[in-house]
Design a protein around this motif. Structure first.
Motif, PDB file in Angstrom:
ATOM      1  N   GLY A  90       0.827  -1.129   0.045  1.00 32.76           N
ATOM      2  CA  GLY A  90      -0.099   0.066  -0.060  1.00 32.76           C
ATOM      3  C   GLY A  90       0.830   1.344   0.184  1.00 32.76           C
ATOM      4  O   GLY A  90       1.878   1.241  -0.135  1.00 32.76           O
ATOM      5  N   PRO A  91       0.158   2.465   0.221  1.00 36.70           N
ATOM      6  CA  PRO A  91       0.835   3.737  -0.105  1.00 36.70           C
ATOM      7  C   PRO A  91       1.918   4.013   1.240  1.00 36.70           C
ATOM      8  O   PRO A  91       1.340   3.430   2.404  1.00 36.70           O
ATOM      9  CB  PRO A  91      -0.277   4.777  -0.015  1.00 36.70           C
ATOM     10  N   ASP A  92       2.835   4.822   1.079  1.00 36.58           N
ATOM     11  CA  ASP A  92       3.551   5.271   2.027  1.00 36.58           C
ATOM     12  C   ASP A  92       2.910   5.726   3.373  1.00 36.58           C
ATOM     13  O   ASP A  92       3.000   5.392   4.530  1.00 36.58           O
ATOM     14  CB  ASP A  92       4.562   6.506   1.764  1.00 36.58           C
ATOM     15  N   ALA A  93       1.869   6.481   3.162  1.00 37.01           N
ATOM     16  CA  ALA A  93       1.150   7.187   4.054  1.00 37.01           C
ATOM     17  C   ALA A  93       0.519   6.338   5.411  1.00 37.01           C
ATOM     18  O   ALA A  93       0.198   6.560   6.520  1.00 37.01           O
ATOM     19  CB  ALA A  93      -0.141   7.967   3.597  1.00 37.01           C
ATOM     20  N   GLU A  94       0.244   5.045   4.845  1.00 32.16           N
ATOM     21  CA  GLU A  94      -0.416   3.973   5.740  1.00 32.16           C
ATOM     22  C   GLU A  94       0.502   2.781   6.168  1.00 32.16           C
ATOM     23  O   GLU A  94       0.277   1.925   6.701  1.00 32.16           O
ATOM     24  CB  GLU A  94      -1.662   3.534   5.194  1.00 32.16           C
TER      25      GLU A  94
ATOM     26  N   PHE B  17      12.243 -16.761   4.884  1.00 33.24           N
ATOM     27  CA  PHE B  17      12.761 -15.685   5.661  1.00 33.24           C
ATOM     28  C   PHE B  17      13.224 -14.482   5.467  1.00 33.24           C
ATOM     29  O   PHE B  17      12.989 -13.414   5.699  1.00 33.24           O
ATOM     30  CB  PHE B  17      13.457 -16.347   6.835  1.00 33.24           C
ATOM     31  N   GLU B  18      13.987 -14.777   4.252  1.00 40.38           N
ATOM     32  CA  GLU B  18      14.488 -13.410   3.691  1.00 40.38           C
ATOM     33  C   GLU B  18      13.557 -12.786   2.789  1.00 40.38           C
ATOM     34  O   GLU B  18      13.561 -11.450   3.013  1.00 40.38           O
ATOM     35  CB  GLU B  18      15.671 -13.928   2.785  1.00 40.38           C
ATOM     36  N   PHE B  19      12.442 -13.221   2.270  1.00 40.95           N
ATOM     37  CA  PHE B  19      11.749 -12.634   1.470  1.00 40.95           C
ATOM     38  C   PHE B  19      10.679 -11.896   2.430  1.00 40.95           C
ATOM     39  O   PHE B  19      10.319 -10.692   2.157  1.00 40.95           O
ATOM     40  CB  PHE B  19      10.867 -13.540   0.907  1.00 40.95           C
ATOM     41  N   LEU B  20      10.324 -12.569   3.749  1.00 40.07           N
ATOM     42  CA  LEU B  20       9.584 -11.837   4.671  1.00 40.07           C
ATOM     43  C   LEU B  20      10.395 -10.373   5.018  1.00 40.07           C
ATOM     44  O   LEU B  20       9.758  -9.519   5.190  1.00 40.07           O
ATOM     45  CB  LEU B  20       9.328 -12.586   5.718  1.00 40.07           C
ATOM     46  N   GLU B  21      11.824 -10.615   5.519  1.00 35.78           N
ATOM     47  CA  GLU B  21      12.685  -9.589   5.905  1.00 35.78           C
ATOM     48  C   GLU B  21      12.555  -8.346   4.901  1.00 35.78           C
ATOM     49  O   GLU B  21      12.353  -7.350   5.189  1.00 35.78           O
ATOM     50  CB  GLU B  21      13.910 -10.077   6.011  1.00 35.78           C
ATOM     51  N   ASP B  22      12.515  -8.764   3.710  1.00 33.05           N
ATOM     52  CA  ASP B  22      12.541  -7.652   2.482  1.00 33.05           C
ATOM     53  C   ASP B  22      11.363  -7.171   2.396  1.00 33.05           C
ATOM     54  O   ASP B  22      11.223  -5.768   2.116  1.00 33.05           O
ATOM     55  CB  ASP B  22      12.718  -8.358   1.002  1.00 33.05           C
ATOM     56  N   LEU B  23       9.944  -7.834   2.771  1.00 31.00           N
ATOM     57  CA  LEU B  23       8.886  -7.025   2.992  1.00 31.00           C
ATOM     58  C   LEU B  23       8.916  -6.152   3.794  1.00 31.00           C
ATOM     59  O   LEU B  23       8.283  -4.994   4.034  1.00 31.00           O
ATOM     60  CB  LEU B  23       7.503  -8.138   2.887  1.00 31.00           C
ATOM     61  N   PHE B  24       9.362  -6.501   5.311  1.00 31.93           N
ATOM     62  CA  PHE B  24       9.402  -5.523   6.413  1.00 31.93           C
ATOM     63  C   PHE B  24      10.239  -4.374   5.814  1.00 31.93           C
ATOM     64  O   PHE B  24      10.147  -3.135   6.345  1.00 31.93           O
ATOM     65  CB  PHE B  24       9.868  -6.306   7.619  1.00 31.93           C
ATOM     66  N   VAL B  25      11.188  -4.605   5.205  1.00 33.00           N
ATOM     67  CA  VAL B  25      12.289  -3.491   4.808  1.00 33.00           C
ATOM     68  C   VAL B  25      11.494  -2.437   3.848  1.00 33.00           C
ATOM     69  O   VAL B  25      11.656  -1.329   4.184  1.00 33.00           O
ATOM     70  CB  VAL B  25      13.654  -3.987   4.123  1.00 33.00           C
ATOM     71  N   ALA B  26      10.818  -3.075   2.906  1.00 36.42           N
ATOM     72  CA  ALA B  26      10.094  -2.091   1.956  1.00 36.42           C
ATOM     73  C   ALA B  26       9.048  -1.211   2.765  1.00 36.42           C
ATOM     74  O   ALA B  26       8.783  -0.026   2.736  1.00 36.42           O
ATOM     75  CB  ALA B  26       9.358  -3.122   1.165  1.00 36.42           C
TER      76      ALA B  26
END
Length: 141
Positions: free
Chosen positions: A19-23, A72-81
């Motif tokens: 989703g968008p940055d604002a949320e 786990f690396e994919f999930l971490e990348d999602l958290f980073v983004a």
């Protein structure tokens, strides 16, 4: 079965954080809280197959270990983004390292699942989730 479960979890987290940055910060907060609540509520199956499969099979099956690591690396990348979006919006300190924060969140969420398997109380799991959220660095006023 394990690979399919990993794909499903990855897709669910990706959808939850998209989703968008604002949320972004609110989506991240909702996801962390949901993991704690879902782990506590699922009395019969506390903890996910990814966590259980990794802990029980990774030492014996290199394919499971490799697939778990990729997940786990994919999930971490999602958290980073998501954290980078929250930084752009001003909800997380722009000087903070989003990769380090993502690793912390991943470890906390996997730990919540492990503690849930040990029958840790719902209040305790929720408290851990809230503490993890509280330590995320906010921008200076």
């Amino acid at each position: 079965m394990f690979e399919g479960y990993c794909a499903d979890i990855s897709e669910q987290v990706e959808q939850a954080l998209a989703g968008p940055d604002a949320e972004a910060f609110e989506r991240l907060r909702a996801h962390v809280r949901a993991v704690a609540a879902d782990t506590a509520a699922d009395v019969e199956h506390r903890g996910c197959l990814l966590a259980r499969g990794t802990s029980e099979l990774a030492g014996q099956d290199p394919a499971v270990a490799a697939h778990a690591l990729r997940t786990f690396e994919f999930l971490e990348d999602l958290f980073v983004a998501c954290l980078e979006k929250a930084q752009r919006h001003g909800d997380i300190d722009p000087e903070a390292d989003p990769r380090a924060l993502a690793g912390l969140l991943l470890a906390v969420l996997r730990g919540i699942e492990a503690l849930g398997k040990a029958d840790k109380s719902e209040a305790s799991l929720r408290s851990i989730a809230e503490t993890a959220l509280a330590v995320l660095p906010r921008p200076a006023p």
